[in-house]
Design an enzyme around this catalytic site. Structure first.
Site, PDB file in Angstrom:
ATOM      1  NE  ARG A  26      -4.005  -1.546  -0.171  1.00 21.52           N
ATOM      2  CZ  ARG A  26      -5.275  -1.709   0.397  1.00 21.52           C
ATOM      3  NH1 ARG A  26      -5.788  -0.778   1.396  1.00 21.52           N
ATOM      4  NH2 ARG A  26      -5.999  -2.509   0.218  1.00 21.52           N
ATOM      5  NE  ARG A  30      -7.026   5.457   2.311  1.00 24.27           N
ATOM      6  CZ  ARG A  30      -7.907   4.660   2.931  1.00 24.27           C
ATOM      7  NH1 ARG A  30      -9.160   5.127   3.277  1.00 24.27           N
ATOM      8  NH2 ARG A  30      -7.552   3.585   3.340  1.00 24.27           N
ATOM      9  NE  ARG A  39      -9.418   7.633  -5.926  1.00 27.13           N
ATOM     10  CZ  ARG A  39      -9.784   7.080  -4.991  1.00 27.13           C
ATOM     11  NH1 ARG A  39      -9.058   6.188  -4.325  1.00 27.13           N
ATOM     12  NH2 ARG A  39     -11.159   7.085  -4.720  1.00 27.13           N
ATOM     13  CG  ASP A  75      -8.378  -3.518  -4.744  1.00 28.32           C
ATOM     14  OD1 ASP A  75      -8.081  -2.888  -3.834  1.00 28.32           O
ATOM     15  OD2 ASP A  75      -9.419  -4.486  -4.577  1.00 28.32           O
ATOM     16  CE1 TYR A 150     -13.129  -7.365   1.070  1.00 27.75           C
ATOM     17  CE2 TYR A 150     -11.417  -8.723   0.163  1.00 27.75           C
ATOM     18  CZ  TYR A 150     -11.848  -7.600   1.066  1.00 27.75           C
ATOM     19  OH  TYR A 150     -10.889  -6.968   2.022  1.00 27.75           O
TER      20      TYR A 150
HETATM   21  O1  CP3 Z   1      -0.018   0.499  -2.920  1.00 27.23           O
HETATM   22  C1  CP3 Z   1      -0.184  -0.686  -3.267  1.00 27.23           C
HETATM   23  O2  CP3 Z   1      -0.176  -1.669  -2.555  1.00 27.23           O
HETATM   24  C2  CP3 Z   1      -0.866  -0.858  -4.737  1.00 27.23           C
HETATM   25  C3  CP3 Z   1      -2.308  -1.131  -4.865  1.00 27.23           C
HETATM   26  C4  CP3 Z   1      -3.142  -1.915  -4.113  1.00 27.23           C
HETATM   27  C5  CP3 Z   1      -4.438  -1.548  -3.575  1.00 27.23           C
HETATM   28  N1  CP3 Z   1      -5.010  -2.548  -3.078  1.00 27.23           N
HETATM   29  C6  CP3 Z   1      -4.990   0.052  -3.955  1.00 27.23           C
HETATM   30  C7  CP3 Z   1      -6.128   0.232  -2.963  1.00 27.23           C
HETATM   31  C8  CP3 Z   1      -3.097  -3.256  -3.660  1.00 27.23           C
HETATM   32  C9  CP3 Z   1      -1.820  -4.054  -3.788  1.00 27.23           C
HETATM   33  C10 CP3 Z   1      -4.303  -3.863  -3.267  1.00 27.23           C
HETATM   34  C11 CP3 Z   1      -4.563  -5.210  -2.715  1.00 27.23           C
HETATM   35  C12 CP3 Z   1      -5.684  -5.214  -1.941  1.00 27.23           C
HETATM   36  N2  CP3 Z   1      -7.090  -4.884  -2.148  1.00 27.23           N
HETATM   37  C13 CP3 Z   1      -5.734  -6.302  -0.924  1.00 27.23           C
HETATM   38  C14 CP3 Z   1      -4.606  -6.954  -0.321  1.00 27.23           C
HETATM   39  C15 CP3 Z   1      -3.930  -6.259   0.553  1.00 27.23           C
HETATM   40  C16 CP3 Z   1      -4.348  -5.985   1.752  1.00 27.23           C
HETATM   41  O3  CP3 Z   1      -4.045  -4.763   2.241  1.00 27.23           O
HETATM   42  O4  CP3 Z   1      -4.401  -6.749   2.521  1.00 27.23           O
HETATM   43  C17 CP3 Z   1      -7.014  -6.247  -0.342  1.00 27.23           C
HETATM   44  C18 CP3 Z   1      -7.560  -7.187   0.949  1.00 27.23           C
HETATM   45  C19 CP3 Z   1      -7.758  -5.326  -1.145  1.00 27.23           C
HETATM   46  C20 CP3 Z   1      -9.049  -4.998  -0.855  1.00 27.23           C
HETATM   47  C21 CP3 Z   1      -9.663  -3.802  -0.419  1.00 27.23           C
HETATM   48  N3  CP3 Z   1      -9.325  -2.691  -1.268  1.00 27.23           N
HETATM   49  C22 CP3 Z   1      -9.617  -3.373   0.670  1.00 27.23           C
HETATM   50  C23 CP3 Z   1      -9.938  -3.808   1.935  1.00 27.23           C
HETATM   51  C24 CP3 Z   1      -9.829  -1.840   0.478  1.00 27.23           C
HETATM   52  C25 CP3 Z   1     -10.364  -0.744   1.596  1.00 27.23           C
HETATM   53  C26 CP3 Z   1      -9.113  -0.266   2.273  1.00 27.23           C
HETATM   54  C27 CP3 Z   1      -9.297   0.906   2.974  1.00 27.23           C
HETATM   55  O5  CP3 Z   1      -8.605   1.376   4.175  1.00 27.23           O
HETATM   56  O6  CP3 Z   1     -10.140   1.879   2.441  1.00 27.23           O
HETATM   57  C28 CP3 Z   1      -9.560  -1.515  -0.887  1.00 27.23           C
HETATM   58  C29 CP3 Z   1      -9.435  -0.024  -1.247  1.00 27.23           C
HETATM   59  C30 CP3 Z   1      -7.995   0.365  -1.849  1.00 27.23           C
HETATM   60  N4  CP3 Z   1      -7.258  -0.456  -2.847  1.00 27.23           N
HETATM   61  C31 CP3 Z   1      -7.499   1.586  -1.518  1.00 27.23           C
HETATM   62  C32 CP3 Z   1      -6.010   1.552  -2.369  1.00 27.23           C
HETATM   63  C33 CP3 Z   1      -5.252   2.562  -2.420  1.00 27.23           C
HETATM   64  C34 CP3 Z   1      -8.249   2.737  -0.878  1.00 27.23           C
HETATM   65  C35 CP3 Z   1      -9.164   3.273  -1.527  1.00 27.23           C
HETATM   66  C36 CP3 Z   1      -8.940   4.912  -1.541  1.00 27.23           C
HETATM   67  O7  CP3 Z   1      -8.008   5.393  -1.730  1.00 27.23           O
HETATM   68  O8  CP3 Z   1     -10.097   5.542  -1.494  1.00 27.23           O
END
Ligand code: CP3
Length: 342
Positions: A26, A30, A39, A75, A150
């Site tokens: 990540r 953010r 964004r 994602d 999910y």
């Molecule tokens: O920087 C990176 O790691 C690359 C991008 C990336 C994202 N999601 C962007 C994202 C990666 C590798 C993921 C993988 C992902 N997505 C996982 C596995 C990694 C982990 O954290 O365990 C999982 C479980 C997801 C599912 C997911 N997507 C969740 C649970 C969320 C919400 C998280 C939150 O805090 O809001 C997302 C949304 C998401 N994916 C965001 C980002 C940057 C946040 C959305 C935003 O910025 O509005």
């Protein structure tokens, strides 16, 4: 492959390195004001679908932190959306699915992924990013169990009750679901590597909710299928989960070159459980990055020290960067890791 001599790829392959490589799960997200600006009012999925913006977001943390690898901005639910499963990323919550998976009839909604037709934007993003990058790009996908959670729960879950209940009550159907999701993940990863990614990470973030016996019987075959499905590409394969202390050996056996470790277990002990044939990745607690620098520094030094007693170490957090993290702290972590063990 252009990055065979990079510290990141060498450490994944358990070859000696001059400096321990580091990147952050990540890292694109953010915690970075430049991410929040880009964004602004763009929905998450629309951002992923725009190669210009998605490639810029992928590059931001490389510039800001000096990390040794980039990870594609995308994602784990992107392939599902691309084959027509109604799924969206809801701000502050995560993936939400319109019609959760309930029965065998729902399998028909999971058609194969055709990358050129379904995710041309992902392919274009990888090409744009790799044209700019001077470090390797990591491609990724969700592991079948985590993606299934999910689909079945309909959104984020605390206890995975519906998922575990389906797994135990209809193991055959659960197995078919995970097998389909494995095919989807293989196609997603192969498209990313085909376009220029130098390594892949399989995110089984929620596998730690399972016992070893359930993991081995119901989940490991599908994850092994994903890892085997990209073995011929010759890129390092990282296998990551949270709370997986009891599963680390099996996660390695599933076919990984590198196993991701969270903060609940010391890195050298994790490596002992995984065995000498695989590198490890981790394992700074992301919450500690909000503590004063001396606390962070001591923890980083301890992890580097333990990393020396493993066959190969890629420094990372034990899970993703927390949104309130000061980017300056992550930049200092990179600097400290590159200085090496005391
Ligand atoms: O920087 C990176 O790691 C690359 C991008 C990336 C994202 N999601 C962007 C994202 C990666 C590798 C993921 C993988 C992902 N997505 C996982 C596995 C990694 C982990 O954290 O365990 C999982 C479980 C997801 C599912 C997911 N997507 C969740 C649970 C969320 C919400 C998280 C939150 O805090 O809001 C997302 C949304 C998401 N994916 C965001 C980002 C940057 C946040 C959305 C935003 O910025 O509005």
């Amino acid at each position: 492959m252009g990055f065979d001599d990079s510290a990141f790829i060498r450490a994944c392959r358990r070859q000696p390195v001059d400096t321990v490589p580091v990147w952050f799960m990540r890292q694109a997200g953010r915690a970075l004001p430049e991410y929040r600006r880009l964004r602004a009012d763009r929905p998450f999925m629309a951002t992923v679908a725009d190669p210009e913006v998605a490639s810029e977001i992928t590059l931001q943390p490389v510039r800001r932190y000096g990390v040794d690898a980039a990870i594609l901005f995308s994602d784990i639910v992107v392939p599902l959306a691309a084959i027509g499963v109604g799924v969206d990323i809801v701000a502050g919550r995560g993936p939400v699915v319109d019609r959760p998976f309930r029965s065998g009839a729902d399998l028909d909604r999971l058609r194969p992924l055709e990358p050129e037709a379904d995710i041309p934007h992902v392919i274009d993003t990888v090409k744009l990013v790799t044209a700019e990058l001077d470090v390797p790009l990591i491609g990724f996908c969700g592991a079948p169990f985590t993606v299934a959670s999910y689909l079945i729960e309909g959104g984020p879950s605390r206890d995975y009750a519906l998922t575990k209940s389906l797994m135990r009550s209809e193991p055959e159907l659960f197995g078919r679901l995970l097998d389909r999701l494995a095919d989807l993940s293989v196609a997603f990863l192969r498209a990313q590597v085909g376009a220029g990614a130098s390594a892949v990470q399989l995110f089984d973030s929620w596998a730690g909710a399972l016992s070893g016996a359930d993991y081995r019987r119901h989940v490991m075959p599908a994850s092994a299928k994903v890892l085997a499905g990209v073995a011929d590409l010759g890129v390092p394969r990282i296998h990551f989960g949270v709370g997986t202390g009891e599963l680390l050996g099996l996660m390695g056996e599933a076919g990984a070159d590198v196993v991701g470790v969270d903060w609940r277990i010391p890195l050298d002990e994790a490596s002992r459980r995984i065995g000498p044939d695989r590198a490890v990745q981790g394992n700074l607690d992301p919450a500690l990055c909000l503590a004063p620098w001396p606390v962070v520094e001591a923890e980083v030094a301890d992890i580097l020290d333990r990393g020396q007693r493993t066959p190969g170490h890629v420094f990372n957090l034990g899970h993703g960067v927390l949104p309130d993290t000061d980017p300056e702290v992550l930049a200092r972590v990179v600097e400290r890791v590159h200085k090496g063990p005391a």
